[in-house]
Design an enzyme around this catalytic site. Sequence first.
Site, PDB file in Angstrom:
ATOM      1  N   SER A 117     -22.790 -54.380  32.410  1.00  0.00           N
ATOM      2  CA  SER A 117     -23.721 -55.518  32.501  1.00  0.00           C
ATOM      3  C   SER A 117     -24.721 -55.396  31.373  1.00  0.00           C
ATOM      4  O   SER A 117     -25.002 -54.280  30.894  1.00  0.00           O
ATOM      5  CB  SER A 117     -24.463 -55.470  33.839  1.00  0.00           C
ATOM      6  N   TYR A 167     -29.531 -51.127  40.070  1.00  0.00           N
ATOM      7  CA  TYR A 167     -28.393 -51.816  39.450  1.00  0.00           C
ATOM      8  C   TYR A 167     -28.262 -51.425  37.965  1.00  0.00           C
ATOM      9  O   TYR A 167     -27.168 -51.089  37.496  1.00  0.00           O
ATOM     10  CB  TYR A 167     -28.581 -53.329  39.604  1.00  0.00           C
TER      11      TYR A 167
HETATM   12  N1  LIG Z   1     -22.203 -62.367  38.144  1.00  0.00           N
HETATM   13  C1  LIG Z   1     -22.986 -61.842  37.227  1.00  0.00           C
HETATM   14  O1  LIG Z   1     -23.968 -62.444  36.783  1.00  0.00           O
HETATM   15  C2  LIG Z   1     -22.662 -60.498  36.661  1.00  0.00           C
HETATM   16  C3  LIG Z   1     -23.295 -60.123  35.456  1.00  0.00           C
HETATM   17  C4  LIG Z   1     -23.007 -58.857  34.925  1.00  0.00           C
HETATM   18  C5  LIG Z   1     -22.119 -58.023  35.559  1.00  0.00           C
HETATM   19  N2  LIG Z   1     -21.539 -58.425  36.730  1.00  0.00           N
HETATM   20  C6  LIG Z   1     -20.617 -57.484  37.380  1.00  0.00           C
HETATM   21  O2  LIG Z   1     -19.352 -58.079  37.502  1.00  0.00           O
HETATM   22  C7  LIG Z   1     -18.706 -57.582  38.677  1.00  0.00           C
HETATM   23  C8  LIG Z   1     -18.241 -58.726  39.548  1.00  0.00           C
HETATM   24  O3  LIG Z   1     -19.346 -59.539  39.865  1.00  0.00           O
HETATM   25  P1  LIG Z   1     -19.166 -60.970  40.544  1.00  0.00           P
HETATM   26  O4  LIG Z   1     -20.364 -61.737  40.133  1.00  0.00           O
HETATM   27  O5  LIG Z   1     -17.819 -61.528  40.296  1.00  0.00           O
HETATM   28  O6  LIG Z   1     -19.325 -60.539  42.095  1.00  0.00           O
HETATM   29  P2  LIG Z   1     -18.794 -61.198  43.479  1.00  0.00           P
HETATM   30  O7  LIG Z   1     -19.778 -60.750  44.514  1.00  0.00           O
HETATM   31  O8  LIG Z   1     -18.532 -62.650  43.306  1.00  0.00           O
HETATM   32  O9  LIG Z   1     -17.434 -60.426  43.692  1.00  0.00           O
HETATM   33  C9  LIG Z   1     -17.408 -59.044  43.908  1.00  0.00           C
HETATM   34  C10 LIG Z   1     -16.171 -58.701  44.699  1.00  0.00           C
HETATM   35  O10 LIG Z   1     -16.188 -57.286  44.908  1.00  0.00           O
HETATM   36  C11 LIG Z   1     -15.881 -57.020  46.263  1.00  0.00           C
HETATM   37  N3  LIG Z   1     -16.490 -55.762  46.647  1.00  0.00           N
HETATM   38  C12 LIG Z   1     -17.799 -55.472  46.833  1.00  0.00           C
HETATM   39  N4  LIG Z   1     -17.951 -54.208  47.242  1.00  0.00           N
HETATM   40  C13 LIG Z   1     -16.705 -53.669  47.301  1.00  0.00           C
HETATM   41  C14 LIG Z   1     -16.211 -52.389  47.672  1.00  0.00           C
HETATM   42  N5  LIG Z   1     -17.041 -51.428  48.076  1.00  0.00           N
HETATM   43  N6  LIG Z   1     -14.879 -52.183  47.624  1.00  0.00           N
HETATM   44  C15 LIG Z   1     -14.029 -53.161  47.240  1.00  0.00           C
HETATM   45  N7  LIG Z   1     -14.440 -54.393  46.888  1.00  0.00           N
HETATM   46  C16 LIG Z   1     -15.764 -54.633  46.927  1.00  0.00           C
HETATM   47  C17 LIG Z   1     -16.470 -58.191  47.031  1.00  0.00           C
HETATM   48  O11 LIG Z   1     -15.880 -58.347  48.310  1.00  0.00           O
HETATM   49  C18 LIG Z   1     -16.153 -59.354  46.092  1.00  0.00           C
HETATM   50  O12 LIG Z   1     -14.866 -59.893  46.347  1.00  0.00           O
HETATM   51  C19 LIG Z   1     -19.725 -56.653  39.355  1.00  0.00           C
HETATM   52  O13 LIG Z   1     -19.456 -55.317  38.977  1.00  0.00           O
HETATM   53  C20 LIG Z   1     -21.044 -57.100  38.778  1.00  0.00           C
HETATM   54  O14 LIG Z   1     -22.007 -56.075  38.771  1.00  0.00           O
HETATM   55  C21 LIG Z   1     -21.783 -59.638  37.291  1.00  0.00           C
END
Ligand SMILES: NC(=O)c1ccc[n+]([C@@H]2O[C@H](COP(=O)([O-])OP(=O)(O)OC[C@H]3O[C@@H](n4cnc5c(N)ncnc54)[C@H](O)[C@@H]3O)[C@@H](O)[C@H]2O)c1
Length: 254
Positions: free
Chosen positions: A138, A151
């Site tokens: 991130s 985070y």
């Molecule tokens: N959305 C953003 O703005 C953003 C920005 C930078 C980085 N990220 C990173 O991208 C990744 C995905 O984010 P997103 O926005 O798509 O999230 P999201 O919440 O839409 O999806 C995350 C998925 O991970 C699953 N999950 C959570 N904990 C889990 C566990 N312990 N075991 C197995 N599955 C698990 C959830 O059920 C969900 O399906 C994350 O690592 C997040 O930190 C997101």
Amino acid sequence: MFSLQNKKAVVTGGGSGIGRAIATLFAKQGAEVHILDLTLESAKEAVEDIKKLGGTVFSYACNVASQKEVVATFESIGNIDILINNAGIANVGKVDTTSESDFDRVMEVNVKGVYNCLYAAIPQFRISSGGVIINMASIAAWVGIPDRFAYSTAKGAVMAMTLSVAKDYMNENIRCNSISPARVHTPFVDGFISKNYAGKEAEMFEKLSKSQPIGRMGKPEEIAALALYLCSDEAGFITGCDYPIDGGFIKLNN
Ligand SMILES: NC(=O)c1ccc[n+]([C@@H]2O[C@H](COP(=O)([O-])OP(=O)(O)OC[C@H]3O[C@@H](n4cnc5c(N)ncnc54)[C@H](O)[C@@H]3O)[C@@H](O)[C@H]2O)c1
């Protein structure tokens, strides 16, 4: 270009948001996709959509924080070519407003979860004589995002793990890179806005959109396109790098 025919890909957290977009695009490009998510229910819609597109997809209920579950799941999948370490959770707080239990929870999923999947994946990559890993970091690892102490700490660890793994397995034909998105519009973002800013959702959405100099949040499909490139044979010269995809957040915000 960018074909994933005959490749077996594991996507953690593939039931939602960025992971779901990656799972869908990789299936379209010919990969056999294996989604790991907390429950089969949380992966259900993604699996149905990919099947409708004619893709090959399997799903597993697997908490990435549990090494036992992760190892058993990877062993049942067998030889793999691609690992997308994407599952992650959000947390709001500064160091003095982050409870020990919140800190531990973020580390369990966002750091230990990545370690567990790397640990379980290496023996399966060896069967395939190599492979490629993407860890989802991130921009929080690059800059101090206000109020995201645990985070940001976790994502810094993800970037360091990427370098460590890229070095240790280079001579086993395994490439390892990370992607650092700024804000991407996913259920993850909607979830923490409604949890932490109830009643001010629209205002917060606008503020988060504007925090990218480009004026909007990213789309999950845009992150998936970068992941596809990095996992393709065309990116064979790339390892040990982090790729910001951030609408100018890191370098143009002043
Ligand atoms: N959305 C953003 O703005 C953003 C920005 C930078 C980085 N990220 C990173 O991208 C990744 C995905 O984010 P997103 O926005 O798509 O999230 P999201 O919440 O839409 O999806 C995350 C998925 O991970 C699953 N999950 C959570 N904990 C889990 C566990 N312990 N075991 C197995 N599955 C698990 C959830 O059920 C969900 O399906 C994350 O690592 C997040 O930190 C997101």
